[in-house]
Write a protein that holds these residues in place. Structure first.
Motif, short mmCIF file in Angstrom:
data_model
loop_
_atom_site.label_atom_id
_atom_site.label_comp_id
_atom_site.label_asym_id
_atom_site.label_seq_id
_atom_site.Cartn_x
_atom_site.Cartn_y
_atom_site.Cartn_z
N ALA A 1 0.84 -1.20 0.00
CA ALA A 1 0.00 0.00 0.00
C ALA A 1 0.87 1.26 0.00
N ALA A 2 1.93 1.24 0.81
CA ALA A 2 2.85 2.38 0.86
C ALA A 2 3.52 2.60 -0.49
N GLN A 3 3.93 1.50 -1.13
CA GLN A 3 4.53 1.61 -2.45
C GLN A 3 3.53 2.21 -3.45
N ARG A 4 2.29 1.78 -3.31
CA ARG A 4 1.25 2.25 -4.23
C ARG A 4 0.99 3.74 -4.03
N PHE A 5 1.05 4.20 -2.78
CA PHE A 5 0.83 5.62 -2.50
C PHE A 5 1.95 6.46 -3.12
N ILE A 6 3.18 6.00 -3.00
CA ILE A 6 4.31 6.71 -3.61
C ILE A 6 4.14 6.75 -5.13
N ALA A 7 3.65 5.64 -5.70
CA ALA A 7 3.41 5.60 -7.14
C ALA A 7 2.35 6.63 -7.56
N VAL A 8 1.33 6.83 -6.71
CA VAL A 8 0.30 7.83 -6.98
C VAL A 8 0.91 9.23 -6.99
N LEU A 9 1.75 9.52 -6.00
CA LEU A 9 2.39 10.84 -5.92
C LEU A 9 3.27 11.09 -7.15
N PHE B 1 1.41 16.04 2.76
CA PHE B 1 1.22 17.49 2.87
C PHE B 1 2.19 18.18 1.92
N LEU B 2 1.64 19.06 1.06
CA LEU B 2 2.43 19.66 -0.02
C LEU B 2 2.87 21.08 0.33
N THR B 3 3.87 21.52 -0.40
CA THR B 3 4.46 22.85 -0.14
C THR B 3 3.48 23.99 -0.43
N ASP B 4 2.46 23.72 -1.25
CA ASP B 4 1.49 24.78 -1.56
C ASP B 4 0.35 24.85 -0.55
N GLY B 5 0.45 24.07 0.54
CA GLY B 5 -0.57 24.11 1.59
C GLY B 5 -1.69 23.10 1.41
N THR B 6 -1.71 22.38 0.29
CA THR B 6 -2.74 21.37 0.06
C THR B 6 -2.25 20.00 0.56
N ALA B 7 -3.13 19.02 0.52
CA ALA B 7 -2.78 17.68 0.97
C ALA B 7 -3.42 16.64 0.07
N VAL B 8 -2.80 15.49 0.00
CA VAL B 8 -3.32 14.35 -0.76
C VAL B 8 -3.49 13.19 0.20
N SER B 9 -4.64 12.55 0.15
CA SER B 9 -4.94 11.44 1.06
C SER B 9 -5.45 10.24 0.29
N GLU B 10 -4.94 9.05 0.62
CA GLU B 10 -5.39 7.81 0.00
C GLU B 10 -5.55 6.75 1.09
#
Length: 475
Positions: free
Chosen positions: A29-37, A136-145
């Motif tokens: 799952a962690a590998q898959r999340f990195i692949a999404v990013l 958490f991204l440098t532009d203040g937004t976030a991505v969650s999976e």
């Protein structure tokens, strides 16, 4: 609704212990999340990571190495190839440095105590094994999976089919034992032969054969290593390894430095019932002691039950003089088909079905495989699988300390012995007179799983997990 199209290499996966659902699944799952990013081209914008573990992943995650798995997965390491001796040093490096390398030259701050959260009282409805990654991204937004580890190293997201449903045109699609028997009757093929025909939908036969032999080499290396390694298992229960002591006693202190000569020495010891029984137990103990030590194992179909099929296969190789590549492929192919029927019709996740879903399924797989390899008919193969599972129905998952040690390791020896017994019963029976079908026992297992109290589903909230003080020795 379409069922899963399951390959041999879905049921048998090379990975690192101690748990397919709590270690291998979260790792993937962690590998898959990195692949999404990476696919969204935002990995370079990540400045922080949070990991939220829910339900069973929270309650027994520490004992099962879930924390270790997600950190290694986020770091880009792969469970098939990562050096098992580097597992603990790599995780300690993340903890002590306060940083995690996400790959592509992106290193971010990471606090093990505040960025990795075990939400012991929270559970998500889709499946008990849930993990959410937040970037958490440098532009203040976030991505969650959010991902669900559904057993055997399978990982899905709610309402998706990535990694589960595979769109291939199989020659003989099978969801149930009845369908499997129908195809066998129409074609005259053995179960293993039918499986190999289906595998052609994914890859050439030679590639499948090569992959199965790679699986076998991992299994035999694991057995051999486990039978020659001493010490105490990690995790705090202070469980002493027993396989190496049994190995030395059975071989009268003689030492062999390669698998082949070791196998020959065991074979020369004869076929006394007690001698064979000791070796079957030794093989199962060896694999699961390796599994408990973050060693390299094969999910069969899970890590917690990874010793049953290797023990029965090793029994077949040694005591039936069948160290033959074709026979090994036949064994593993047959076992995979039995396992896929349980995966489609019930579950192979202890968090969903208790230990019947792991040891029970692995015992059924081993029983069916052994039966075919010993010359049993297709009906006898299914009968053997049914017998093995029938006598695991209701088996709970109650790991002491949340570790895959007590009672998990010994349960693999029991599952292996039951598999051999089931095979012998089926070979000496007329399957036409069987009162219980394999499909009936699959359905019963699933109903039992649904009725089972959640405290007996890999939560360490019931059974032996709360009855045995951690300070007491195992035996």
């Amino acid at each position: 609704m379409a069922k899963e199209q399951i390959s041999i290499f879905d049921m048998f996966k090379i990975g690192i212990g101690p748990s397919s659902s709590h270690t291998l699944g979260p790792w993937r799952a962690a590998q898959r999340f990195i692949a999404v990013l990476k696919s969204r081209k935002i990995l370079q914008k990540v400045e922080g990571i949070h990991i939220l573990l829910y339900g069973s992943l929270a309650k027994t995650g520490m004992g099962h190495g879930t924390d270790i798995a997600v950190l290694l997965g986020l770091s880009g390491d792969d469970p098939v190839t990562f050096d098992v001796h580097r597992v603990m040093p790599k995780v300690q490096e993340v903890k002590s440095s306060g940083k995690i390398d996400l790959g592509a030259e992106r290193v971010v701050s990471f606090s093990y105590t505040t960025d990795l959260l075990f939400l012991y009282t929270e559970s998500l409805p889709y499946h008990p094994n849930a993990v959410t990654f937040q970037a958490f991204l440098t532009d203040g937004t976030a991505v969650s999976e959010t991902y669900y580890s559904i057993g055997g190293g399978f990982v899905v997201q709610e309402d998706d089919t990535v990694g589960v449903l595979q769109e291939v045109d199989m020659a003989f699609p099978v969801d149930t034992a009845q369908e499997l028997m129908m195809w066998c009757m129409r074609t005259g093929l053995k179960i293993s032969e039918l499986v190999m025909e289906n595998e052609l939908a994914w890859r050439p036969e030679e590639e499948t054969r090569s992959g199965i032999i790679q699986i076998f080499h991992t299994i035999k290396d694991c057995i051999y290593k486990g039978c020659h390694t001493t010490g105490v298992l990690p995790g705090g229960l202070l469980v002493e390894r027993r396989a190496s002591k049994m190995n030395k006693r059975l071989l009268k202190e003689r030492i062999y430095f390669d698998y082949e000569s070791w196998v020959n020495a065991i074979r020369e010891g004869g076929k006394d019932f007690g001698y064979i029984l000791d070796w079957v137990s030794c093989f199962a103990l060896a694999v699961n002691e390796e599994n408990a030590s973050f060693g390299r194992v094969v999910t069969a179909p899970t890590n917690g039950a990874s010793g049953v099929i290797p023990a029965v296969l090793q029994y077949y190789i040694i005591f039936h003089d069948s160290y033959d590549e074709n026979k090994i492929i036949q064994f593993i192919a047959t076992a995979s088909e039995i396992g896929s029927i349980f995966k489609k019709g019930a579950t192979i996740s202890a968090a969903m079905g208790g230990c019947q879903a792991e040891i029970g399924v692995s015992s059924a797989m081993a029983a069916g495989a052994l039966t075919e390899c010993l010359g049993g008919s297709q009906r006898q193969v299914l009968m053997a699988a049914e017998i093995a599972m029938e006598h695991h129905l209701g088996l709970t998952c109650d790991p002491i300390g949340g570790l895959v040690q007590i009672p998990c390791i010994e349960r693999n020896t029991m599952g292996a012995v039951k598999a051999i017994t089931a095979a012998q019963l089926a070979l000496n029976s007329n399957p036409d007179k069987a009162k219980v079908s394999l499909d009936a026992v699959v359905s019963t297992m699933w109903e039992t799983a649904q009725d089972m109290n959640v405290k007996y589903k890999e939560t360490a909230d019931g059974g032996l997990a709360i009855k045995v003080p951690l300070s007491l020795p195992e035996c």
